[in-house]
Scaffold this motif. Sequence first.
Motif, mmCIF file in Angstrom:
data_model
loop_
_atom_site.group_PDB
_atom_site.id
_atom_site.type_symbol
_atom_site.label_atom_id
_atom_site.label_comp_id
_atom_site.label_asym_id
_atom_site.label_seq_id
_atom_site.Cartn_x
_atom_site.Cartn_y
_atom_site.Cartn_z
ATOM 1 N N VAL A 96 -31.361 -2.553 -2.455
ATOM 2 C CA VAL A 96 -31.721 -2.669 -3.867
ATOM 3 C C VAL A 96 -31.789 -1.278 -4.498
ATOM 4 N N ALA A 97 -32.507 -0.370 -3.843
ATOM 5 C CA ALA A 97 -32.636 0.988 -4.373
ATOM 6 C C ALA A 97 -31.288 1.695 -4.411
ATOM 7 N N THR A 98 -30.458 1.493 -3.396
ATOM 8 C CA THR A 98 -29.161 2.157 -3.338
ATOM 9 C C THR A 98 -28.250 1.694 -4.477
ATOM 10 N N LYS A 99 -28.278 0.389 -4.768
ATOM 11 C CA LYS A 99 -27.482 -0.121 -5.894
ATOM 12 C C LYS A 99 -27.986 0.457 -7.212
ATOM 13 N N TYR A 100 -29.299 0.604 -7.327
ATOM 14 C CA TYR A 100 -29.849 1.203 -8.541
ATOM 15 C C TYR A 100 -29.417 2.653 -8.682
ATOM 16 N N ILE A 101 -29.403 3.384 -7.578
ATOM 17 C CA ILE A 101 -28.974 4.788 -7.601
ATOM 18 C C ILE A 101 -27.552 4.899 -8.139
ATOM 19 N N GLY A 102 -26.715 3.944 -7.781
ATOM 20 C CA GLY A 102 -25.324 3.953 -8.247
ATOM 21 C C GLY A 102 -25.165 3.523 -9.684
ATOM 22 N N SER B 165 -20.901 6.627 -10.240
ATOM 23 C CA SER B 165 -20.387 7.804 -10.951
ATOM 24 C C SER B 165 -21.233 9.034 -10.631
ATOM 25 N N TYR B 166 -20.637 10.221 -10.857
ATOM 26 C CA TYR B 166 -21.370 11.466 -10.638
ATOM 27 C C TYR B 166 -22.638 11.510 -11.492
ATOM 28 N N LEU B 167 -22.550 10.970 -12.706
ATOM 29 C CA LEU B 167 -23.693 11.016 -13.615
ATOM 30 C C LEU B 167 -24.850 10.179 -13.078
ATOM 31 N N ASN B 168 -24.568 8.954 -12.665
ATOM 32 C CA ASN B 168 -25.627 8.087 -12.152
ATOM 33 C C ASN B 168 -26.284 8.677 -10.910
ATOM 34 N N ILE B 169 -25.458 9.102 -9.962
ATOM 35 C CA ILE B 169 -26.006 9.659 -8.726
ATOM 36 C C ILE B 169 -26.745 10.966 -9.003
ATOM 37 N N GLY B 170 -26.214 11.767 -9.932
ATOM 38 C CA GLY B 170 -26.870 13.024 -10.278
ATOM 39 C C GLY B 170 -28.252 12.805 -10.874
ATOM 40 N N ILE B 171 -28.358 11.834 -11.786
ATOM 41 C CA ILE B 171 -29.653 11.524 -12.403
ATOM 42 C C ILE B 171 -30.636 11.010 -11.344
ATOM 43 N N ALA B 172 -30.143 10.168 -10.437
ATOM 44 C CA ALA B 172 -31.002 9.652 -9.366
ATOM 45 C C ALA B 172 -31.500 10.774 -8.465
ATOM 46 N N VAL B 173 -30.626 11.712 -8.139
ATOM 47 C CA VAL B 173 -31.001 12.835 -7.272
ATOM 48 C C VAL B 173 -32.042 13.720 -7.957
ATOM 49 N N GLY C 2 -43.162 -3.110 -23.378
ATOM 50 C CA GLY C 2 -42.271 -3.724 -22.401
ATOM 51 C C GLY C 2 -40.821 -3.384 -22.662
ATOM 52 N N ALA C 3 -40.439 -3.383 -23.936
ATOM 53 C CA ALA C 3 -39.058 -3.059 -24.291
ATOM 54 C C ALA C 3 -38.717 -1.617 -23.927
ATOM 55 N N LEU C 4 -39.675 -0.711 -24.150
ATOM 56 C CA LEU C 4 -39.451 0.695 -23.810
ATOM 57 C C LEU C 4 -39.231 0.848 -22.311
ATOM 58 N N MET C 5 -39.978 0.104 -21.512
ATOM 59 C CA MET C 5 -39.823 0.172 -20.064
ATOM 60 C C MET C 5 -38.436 -0.301 -19.610
ATOM 61 N N THR C 6 -37.873 -1.270 -20.332
ATOM 62 C CA THR C 6 -36.553 -1.787 -19.937
ATOM 63 C C THR C 6 -35.430 -0.826 -20.291
ATOM 64 N N THR C 7 -35.723 0.212 -21.083
ATOM 65 C CA THR C 7 -34.676 1.190 -21.412
ATOM 66 C C THR C 7 -34.482 2.231 -20.316
ATOM 67 N N ILE C 8 -35.332 2.222 -19.317
ATOM 68 C CA ILE C 8 -35.185 3.187 -18.208
ATOM 69 C C ILE C 8 -33.886 2.878 -17.461
ATOM 70 N N PRO C 9 -32.952 3.809 -17.392
ATOM 71 C CA PRO C 9 -31.687 3.558 -16.686
ATOM 72 C C PRO C 9 -31.924 3.203 -15.211
ATOM 73 N N GLN C 10 -31.063 2.364 -14.671
ATOM 74 C CA GLN C 10 -31.254 1.921 -13.297
ATOM 75 C C GLN C 10 -31.127 3.068 -12.301
ATOM 76 N N SER C 11 -30.323 4.067 -12.624
ATOM 77 C CA SER C 11 -30.199 5.218 -11.718
ATOM 78 C C SER C 11 -31.518 5.972 -11.599
ATOM 79 N N VAL C 12 -32.294 6.018 -12.691
ATOM 80 C CA VAL C 12 -33.612 6.659 -12.660
ATOM 81 C C VAL C 12 -34.557 5.852 -11.773
#
Length: 454
Positions: free
Chosen positions: A153-159, A169-177, A339-349
Amino acid sequence: MSINKSKSVFDVDGKPPISKATPLAIQHVLAMIVGNITPAIIVAGVVGLSSSDRTLLVQCAMFTAGIATLIQLYPLWKIGARLPVVMGVSFAYVPTLISLGKSYGIAGIFGAQLIGGIVAILVGIFIKPLRKYFPPIVAGTVVLTIGLSLYPVATKYIGGGAGASDFGSYLNIGIAVITLAVVLFCNQFTKGYFKLASILVGIVAGYIVALIAGIVDFSPVAEAGWFALPKPMHFGMEFYPSAIISMVIIYIVNSVQAVGDLSSTTVGGLGREVKDEELSGGIIGNGLTSVVTSFFGGLPTATFSQNVGIVVMTKVVSRFVIAIAAGFILLAGFIPKFGALMTTIPQSVLGGATITVFAMITMTGIKLIIQDELSNRNVTIVGLAIALGMGITQVPEILSQFPQWVTTVFGTSAVVISSIVAFVLNIVLPKKTLADEEKERNEIENLENKVIGA
């Protein structure tokens, strides 16, 4: 120096001044908020909820956590533990919620949760005779499996989230890192609030990077209102036998897991063993909360170990302090924009932050396991339970010749299989300690020597 117990933060019944209690309460809110909303966001993504329904599910997660915490703090009759614990939507249920959501949708989840909550109430009533069937070796195996099963689950979110057009993408993984790096830095190199709220700080840092990168969508916030009450039966409720079986098993396991958190609270915070009535009331309270909130869209709750850790570390056991925290949590549940603000958090984060949470769940399982000695018997229980749980769920087609309900119950959640296997083996296998096993080896060796000598 005498301490006025009625105002002491170190007294369960103490009521310190608001100015002193509020910062301590906010500390608890910061520690639990990410862990509380993330399961709702994950489930919403799995079942494909609309933007407004995603917001409502997060809103209900906060509402549920606030109500569940207040019930534990101030019991009604025998419902509640009367201990300084914080409740919230638990990651322990996420693997099962994901599998049920994929098969039966959100209504199937809440139908199974209703029955699971009723079973939890029964477990609470009979917890004293049941405790012996869930020693650390069994509970630890289940917790370890929960952690392991959450890694994908976490790995898919990182991507970037499963199905995302820019997955990996480089952007998603970079933000997760970056998020993960900030979490680790705060957790290992800082003190005080930054250390306690390391996951929150990491998410804020990752969110800022995502804002700069232009991948945050604020349209859900603009569409959400400022105040709203939870909507009864908005998500519906459907009952499927296989879904109910899966959820009941997890509720039983997590009800027994509550024994650990409640015990840690009393031993570490109050300097005494937990009482049977506290265990019973705590589990009954959690079960009743699950029953009631299943009608309003609140996902299953459990005691939050990170908040138990704060109580143990600070020795601040005042229920009044925790009640203020519950008030903040409950207030957030009535504000859709939150609640809406919380849903704006990107999955990579979320992926960069939650991978550390899942890692800690895994290590908690290992800590529980090694409370018992690693005899051949115990190693067999742990190894076989995890092997079958993880193995079958990674190759679910092995159950393709069985009825569909078998695949749903046993082929989609490693936690269910591991729980059953560990529970049964602990009862069936003869209880032998390391000393017993060494004695057996010595007897075999002596017998062989006699045979050779003859």
